[in-house]
Scaffold this active site. Structure first.
Site, mmCIF file in Angstrom:
data_model
loop_
_atom_site.group_PDB
_atom_site.id
_atom_site.type_symbol
_atom_site.label_atom_id
_atom_site.label_comp_id
_atom_site.label_asym_id
_atom_site.label_seq_id
_atom_site.Cartn_x
_atom_site.Cartn_y
_atom_site.Cartn_z
ATOM 1 N N GLN A 57 3.928 46.218 40.273
ATOM 2 C CA GLN A 57 3.540 45.411 41.575
ATOM 3 C C GLN A 57 4.302 44.017 41.312
ATOM 4 O OE1 GLN A 57 3.007 46.477 44.526
ATOM 5 N NE2 GLN A 57 2.328 48.618 43.682
ATOM 6 N N CYS B 114 -5.080 54.928 44.643
ATOM 7 C CA CYS B 114 -5.180 55.304 43.085
ATOM 8 C C CYS B 114 -6.008 54.337 42.171
ATOM 9 C CB CYS B 114 -3.534 55.396 42.605
ATOM 10 S SG CYS B 114 -2.522 56.517 43.278
ATOM 11 N N ASP C 14 1.185 46.046 32.996
ATOM 12 C CA ASP C 14 1.736 47.152 34.159
ATOM 13 C C ASP C 14 2.335 46.141 35.110
ATOM 14 O OD1 ASP C 14 1.939 48.658 36.352
ATOM 15 O OD2 ASP C 14 0.021 49.636 36.414
ATOM 16 N N HIS D 20 -4.569 50.426 38.382
ATOM 17 C CA HIS D 20 -4.050 51.857 38.985
ATOM 18 C C HIS D 20 -4.380 53.036 37.959
ATOM 19 C CE1 HIS D 20 -1.022 54.909 40.214
ATOM 20 N NE2 HIS D 20 -0.931 54.067 41.395
ATOM 21 N N LYS E 247 10.049 50.569 43.293
ATOM 22 C CA LYS E 247 9.448 49.629 43.952
ATOM 23 C C LYS E 247 10.207 48.299 44.150
ATOM 24 C CE LYS E 247 4.832 51.313 42.346
ATOM 25 N NZ LYS E 247 4.107 51.898 43.827
#
Ligand code: PMP
Length: 402
Positions: free
Chosen positions: A199, A360, A196, A119, A222
């Site tokens: 997700q 993104c 990261d 991303h 999220k």
């Protein structure tokens, strides 16, 4: 009967006269009533600043804020709560590390490794840091099937590599990356790793100690929590050695015009008034998920996702991205000859919320030489019926536009 849906009031809306089918949880999840109630309760009663006031409500706010930190610590199995820094979200957490770690450790000629599926939030901060420092941004390639080119990894972990920054689950492809292997290989060369988890934490259990990950970042919104709250986990020994990211109230120890000394962890990295309501909402969201047997919810979510892949594959001329056999939460696809925006717009008319565009991840779009994709992403409230609605709607889109 999908009882989880009842907990999410936003799902009771009608969009363009149709019942809402929400398939954009990868962008942000809907919030359960319990989280909305927790936010309302904070603003209608406590509504105080933390760590400062001598009054009752301020003490309650401080207590609730620090309880939220402990809840996050427990949720990702961090060793201590001082390793949990509250941020605005994933993006701010990565910028914090890029700025602070960059200032402390990145020198001319050093290298930082990211992957081709990042991303922008986990790419641009490193790219800009490298520009400022005359360092080099290396990129671990992606293979056509959407997996990382793991054979290229050893050659990219060089004596100059100072950090690996990599996503756990791709927000475009859904690829679940072999994070443990990447961490092990990087650590074998004494290179720290930032993961990261924007997700990742939404679809799988995270144990930062088992992974031995150095930095792990995610966004509350999220994970069924409010927007504006996120987390940077960092190993205490690493965070202790990093300079502050922002300056101001809360993060200081003693301030004189000649010199300022800084607060201890985690406050050193939390300048200014924090998002107390957001932290309370995140606490509630984690409680909500855990009280409903999160592993069971994820199992069901995965069954729905697999059913979706199965159904969508039946559509003639569909191209599904990310075919390496792993998948977390999202399906990106294109219908032959139809622009993703047109698909998205028609689906919206039918009450179906998906995301279209580059998500993104423009370098990944360039790799596949496509303008963007349509992305359907799933949460714990989605069920097989949502998939059937999407499937029928896509057949209609094809009939209308092919
Ligand atoms: N990384 C990934 C993999 C993401 O999916 C996202 C959100 N789309 C981000 C980073 C950025 O998260 P936020 O906008 O919440 O800071």
């Amino acid at each position: 009967m999908n009882t989880i849906k009842n907990d999410f009031p936003a799902l009771r809306q009608r969009i363009h006269g149709k019942a809402l089918t929400y398939l954009d949880s990868g962008a942000t999840t809907l919030k359960p009533q319990a989280v909305i109630d927790a936010l309302t309760a904070y603003y209608t009663t406590i509504n105080s600043n933390v760590h400062r006031g001598a009054h009752h409500l301020s003490n309650l706010a401080t207590e609730a804020y620090e309880q939220a930190r402990l809840r996050v610590q427990n949720f990702i199995n961090a060793r201590t709560s001082e390793e949990i820094i509250f941020t605005k979200g994933t993006t701010e957490a990565i910028n914090l590390v890029a700025r602070s770690f960059g200032e402390a450790y990145i020198r001319e000629g050093d290298e930082i490794l990211v992957s081709a599926m990042e991303h922008h939030a986990n790419m641009v901060p490193w790219q800009q840091l490298c520009k400022q420092k005359n360092a080099r941004l290396n990129v671990l390639p992606v293979l056509e099937n959407g997996s990382l080119d793991m054979e290229a990894l050893p050659g990219l972990l060089t004596p100059r590599t100072k950090l690996v920054a990599i996503t756990h689950i791709s927000n475009v492809l859904g690829t679940v990356n072999p994070i443990e292997e990447i961490i092990a290989r990087a650590h074998a060369k004494d290179i720290p790793v930032l993961v990261d988890g924007a997700q990742g934490i939404v679809h799988s259990r995270i144990d930062v100690q088992r992974w031995d990950v150095d930095f792990y970042v995610f966004s509350g919104h999220k994970l069924y929590a409010p927007m504006g709250i996120g987390v940077l986990y960092g190993k205490a020994q690493l965070l202790n050695d990093l300079p502050p990211y922002q300056y101001g109230g809360e993060m200081i120890d003693k301030v004189r015009f000649e010199e300022t000394t800084f607060n201890v962890l985690p406050y050193k990295f939390e300048a200014g008034t924090p998002n107390v309501g957001g932290a309370i909402g995140l606490h509630k969201a984690i409680d909500y998920l855990c009280e409903r047997n999160l592993d069971e919810l994820w199992k069901k979510e995965d069954e729905v996702l697999k059913y979706a892949v199965n159904q969508l594959q039946k559509i003639e001329g569909i191209r599904i991205f990310g075919t390496d056999g792993t998948r977390g939460g999202v399906i990106s696809f294109l219908l032959e000859g139809i622009h993703p925006y047109d698909t998205g717009t028609l689906l919206d008319q039918m009450g179906i919320a998906v995301r279209t565009g580059h998500h993104c991840a423009q370098p990944l779009m360039d790799f596949y030489q496509i303008p963007g994709t349509v992305r359907a992403s799933f949460g714990i409230y989605n069920d097989m019926q949502d998939v059937d609605i999407l499937y029928e709607a896509l057949l209609r889109v094809k009939r209308m536009l092919s």
